[in-house]
Design a protein around this motif. Sequence first.
Motif, short mmCIF file in Angstrom:
data_model
loop_
_atom_site.label_atom_id
_atom_site.label_comp_id
_atom_site.label_asym_id
_atom_site.label_seq_id
_atom_site.Cartn_x
_atom_site.Cartn_y
_atom_site.Cartn_z
N GLY A 172 -22.27 14.61 37.75
CA GLY A 172 -21.82 15.27 38.89
C GLY A 172 -20.43 14.79 39.16
N MET A 173 -19.96 13.56 39.18
CA MET A 173 -18.69 13.28 39.65
C MET A 173 -17.55 13.79 38.38
SD MET A 173 -18.61 11.84 42.32
CE MET A 173 -17.14 11.31 42.48
N ILE A 174 -18.09 13.66 37.32
CA ILE A 174 -17.29 14.67 36.08
C ILE A 174 -16.97 15.87 36.42
CG2 ILE A 174 -17.38 15.21 33.57
CD1 ILE A 174 -18.94 12.82 33.11
N ALA A 175 -17.76 16.51 36.91
CA ALA A 175 -17.51 18.12 37.40
C ALA A 175 -16.83 17.96 38.66
CB ALA A 175 -18.90 18.66 37.57
N HIS A 176 -16.93 17.18 39.45
CA HIS A 176 -16.17 17.04 40.73
C HIS A 176 -14.71 16.92 40.56
CE1 HIS A 176 -15.03 15.33 44.60
NE2 HIS A 176 -15.60 16.03 45.17
N ALA A 234 -8.03 20.71 38.66
CA ALA A 234 -8.11 22.01 38.38
C ALA A 234 -7.30 22.89 39.57
CB ALA A 234 -9.44 23.00 38.19
N MET A 235 -7.73 22.13 40.84
CA MET A 235 -6.95 22.51 42.06
C MET A 235 -5.83 21.86 42.28
SD MET A 235 -10.39 22.52 44.74
CE MET A 235 -11.38 21.41 43.92
N SER A 236 -5.46 20.68 41.69
CA SER A 236 -4.19 20.21 41.79
C SER A 236 -3.17 20.85 41.01
CB SER A 236 -4.45 18.54 41.45
OG SER A 236 -5.17 17.92 42.38
N LYS A 237 -3.73 21.13 39.74
CA LYS A 237 -2.69 22.23 38.81
C LYS A 237 -2.36 23.44 39.48
CE LYS A 237 -4.30 20.00 34.48
NZ LYS A 237 -4.99 19.99 33.20
N ILE A 238 -3.03 24.07 40.36
CA ILE A 238 -2.95 25.37 41.16
C ILE A 238 -1.84 24.83 42.02
CG2 ILE A 238 -3.90 26.93 42.49
CD1 ILE A 238 -6.55 26.50 41.02
N GLU A 239 -2.05 23.78 42.69
CA GLU A 239 -1.05 23.33 43.60
C GLU A 239 0.49 23.23 42.89
OE1 GLU A 239 1.32 22.04 46.95
OE2 GLU A 239 -0.57 23.28 46.89
N LEU A 240 0.22 22.48 41.86
CA LEU A 240 1.53 22.21 41.12
C LEU A 240 2.50 23.59 40.79
CD1 LEU A 240 0.85 19.11 39.04
CD2 LEU A 240 2.11 19.21 41.19
N GLN A 241 1.50 24.50 40.31
CA GLN A 241 2.00 25.87 39.87
C GLN A 241 2.29 26.65 41.01
OE1 GLN A 241 -0.89 28.09 37.45
NE2 GLN A 241 0.73 29.56 37.24
N SER A 242 1.71 26.72 42.24
CA SER A 242 1.80 27.67 43.03
C SER A 242 2.45 27.18 44.64
CB SER A 242 0.76 28.33 43.54
OG SER A 242 0.27 29.03 42.41
N GLY A 243 2.15 25.99 44.71
CA GLY A 243 2.57 25.09 46.09
C GLY A 243 3.95 24.89 46.46
N GLU A 250 -3.45 12.34 37.47
CA GLU A 250 -3.18 11.16 36.90
C GLU A 250 -4.65 10.29 37.08
OE1 GLU A 250 -0.72 7.12 37.38
OE2 GLU A 250 0.29 9.06 37.40
N ASP A 251 -4.90 9.89 38.51
CA ASP A 251 -6.19 9.24 38.76
C ASP A 251 -7.43 9.88 38.27
OD1 ASP A 251 -4.34 7.50 39.98
OD2 ASP A 251 -4.98 8.09 42.29
N GLN A 252 -7.86 10.98 38.55
CA GLN A 252 -9.01 11.69 38.13
C GLN A 252 -9.29 12.13 36.79
OE1 GLN A 252 -11.24 13.52 40.79
NE2 GLN A 252 -10.04 11.82 42.48
N GLU A 253 -7.97 12.11 35.91
CA GLU A 253 -8.36 12.22 34.65
C GLU A 253 -8.64 10.75 34.05
OE1 GLU A 253 -4.61 14.39 33.15
OE2 GLU A 253 -5.66 16.29 33.37
N LYS A 254 -7.98 9.87 34.41
CA LYS A 254 -8.53 8.38 34.02
C LYS A 254 -9.98 8.13 34.37
CE LYS A 254 -7.49 3.66 34.68
NZ LYS A 254 -8.11 2.95 35.82
N GLU A 255 -10.48 8.47 35.48
CA GLU A 255 -11.76 8.38 35.87
C GLU A 255 -12.56 9.36 35.20
OE1 GLU A 255 -12.08 8.63 40.19
OE2 GLU A 255 -10.56 7.03 40.49
#
Length: 136
Positions: A83-87, A93-102, A116-121
Motif C-alpha cells: 500500500g505504501m508503494i502505491a501511495h 506522480a502528483m509532484s511531477k504534475i506540480e513541476l510541470q504545471s505549477g 527524491e525522498d519517495q523514490e528512495k523509499e
Amino acid sequence: MAHAEDAKSPPEGAESLPKACQQASSGQGMAGKAMEMGDKASHSMSSDMSEAQKASMKAMSDMNRTMRAAHSIKDPDLAFICGMIAHHRGAVAMSKIELQSGKDQQAKTWAKKIIEDQEKEIAEFEALAAKVGNAK
C-alpha cells in the motif's frame, strides 16, 4: 464460476506492484468494484477540467486503484508495504504534475523533495516486499 476465478486473479491495479504484492493480493470484492465505478464516473466529468486537473485526477485514481489492490492482501505487513508503494508512487506522480504545471516556487521545491525522498523509499519498500513475500 466466474466469481471464483475473479477472486483468484489479482485485482485491477495490482499489475503495477512488485511480484510479491501481486501474488498475495486477492479479488477486491464489491467495495472495490463500487469505488472503481466512482473513479470512472469522475473521469467522465472531466470535460471542464484543465490538463493539470485531469492529470491530477488520473494520478489519484491510479493510486487509489493500486492501494485497493494492495489492501486486499491478507498479511498486514505485506498489505502495508504494498500500500505504501502505491501511495508513494501517487505522491511522485502528483509532484511531477506540480513541476510541470505549477507556478509557486515553494510548491515546486516541495515537489522536487517529495520525488527524491519517495523514490528512495519506494525502492526500499520494493526490496522489503520481496523479502517479506518470500518469507511467507
